[in-house]
Design an enzyme around this catalytic site. Sequence first.
Site, PDB file in Angstrom:
ATOM      1  N   SER A 143      49.534  -3.160  24.257  1.00 61.44           N
ATOM      2  CA  SER A 143      50.244  -3.073  22.987  1.00 61.44           C
ATOM      3  C   SER A 143      51.737  -3.135  23.255  1.00 61.44           C
ATOM      4  O   SER A 143      52.220  -2.605  24.268  1.00 61.44           O
ATOM      5  CB  SER A 143      49.912  -1.758  22.278  1.00 61.44           C
ATOM      6  OG  SER A 143      50.780  -1.565  21.168  1.00 61.44           O
ATOM      7  N   TYR A 156      48.148   6.849  22.682  1.00 60.05           N
ATOM      8  CA  TYR A 156      47.822   5.425  22.679  1.00 60.05           C
ATOM      9  C   TYR A 156      48.733   4.656  23.633  1.00 60.05           C
ATOM     10  O   TYR A 156      48.262   3.835  24.438  1.00 60.05           O
ATOM     11  CB  TYR A 156      47.975   4.881  21.257  1.00 60.05           C
ATOM     12  CG  TYR A 156      47.574   3.433  21.100  1.00 60.05           C
ATOM     13  CD1 TYR A 156      46.240   3.058  21.154  1.00 60.05           C
ATOM     14  CD2 TYR A 156      48.534   2.452  20.873  1.00 60.05           C
ATOM     15  CE1 TYR A 156      45.868   1.731  20.989  1.00 60.05           C
ATOM     16  CE2 TYR A 156      48.178   1.127  20.697  1.00 60.05           C
ATOM     17  CZ  TYR A 156      46.836   0.771  20.770  1.00 60.05           C
ATOM     18  OH  TYR A 156      46.474  -0.543  20.608  1.00 60.05           O
TER      19      TYR A 156
END
Length: 247
Positions: A143, A156
């Site tokens: 990401s 995350y």
Amino acid sequence: MTAPRTADRVAIVTGGSRGIGRQTAARLADDGFAVVVNYASNKVEADAAVEDLERAGARAIAFQADVADEVAVASMFDQAESTFGGVDVVVHAAGIMPLAPLVDLDLDVLDRVLRTNVRGTFVVDQQAARRLRPGGAIINFSSSLTRFSRPGYTAYGASKGAVEAITLILARELRGRDITVNTVAPGPTATALFLDGKSDELITRIAGESPLGRLGQPADLAEIVAFLAGPGRWINGQVLYANGGAI
């Protein structure tokens, strides 16, 4: 390095029943791949994805497997090999993204994130490294949050930093195998994973951060995966930040 003819190639796409994974499965099928659509629990979505692929003329099956369960993942590769004859490309798009500031994060949630996103990558990549045919490709998903550093994404972001490290090291461990290993790191993308729980105002503001003035679409990411799975053989051991120029 010469990859097999696309019509003979087989891809496993984890998280392939929805979002970026589902769009990627469709894009690879357009290139002639047979596709294994992996899903965690939603059989209805997975079956619908397979039906869409078959209507478009592709060969496809669905397979339920927790990506962090090594026995289930090995069985998925067994099924791919018995059904289609082998595996050439693994796209590991499965992941979870619960949000909370570090100070408030339930450590049980942290454990779940690390199990799915980090152990899951290790388990899937381990089977891929053992089984992919020459000319193959392993494509993980990280990401752009590893660079954005937004508050609330500590668990995350940490898990995706680990995915990038796994990718870069595995590419070098597979020296001599004619298998590439890369990671795609999307920015904000219009999927349920990103949109859930966000106000329209917040989504508009985030979309405006890109010089292109919009969120990414799953198709944008699927095109990058298709390139890495096909002609992009000279890209190896890299993290590709795909965010429309937002960073």
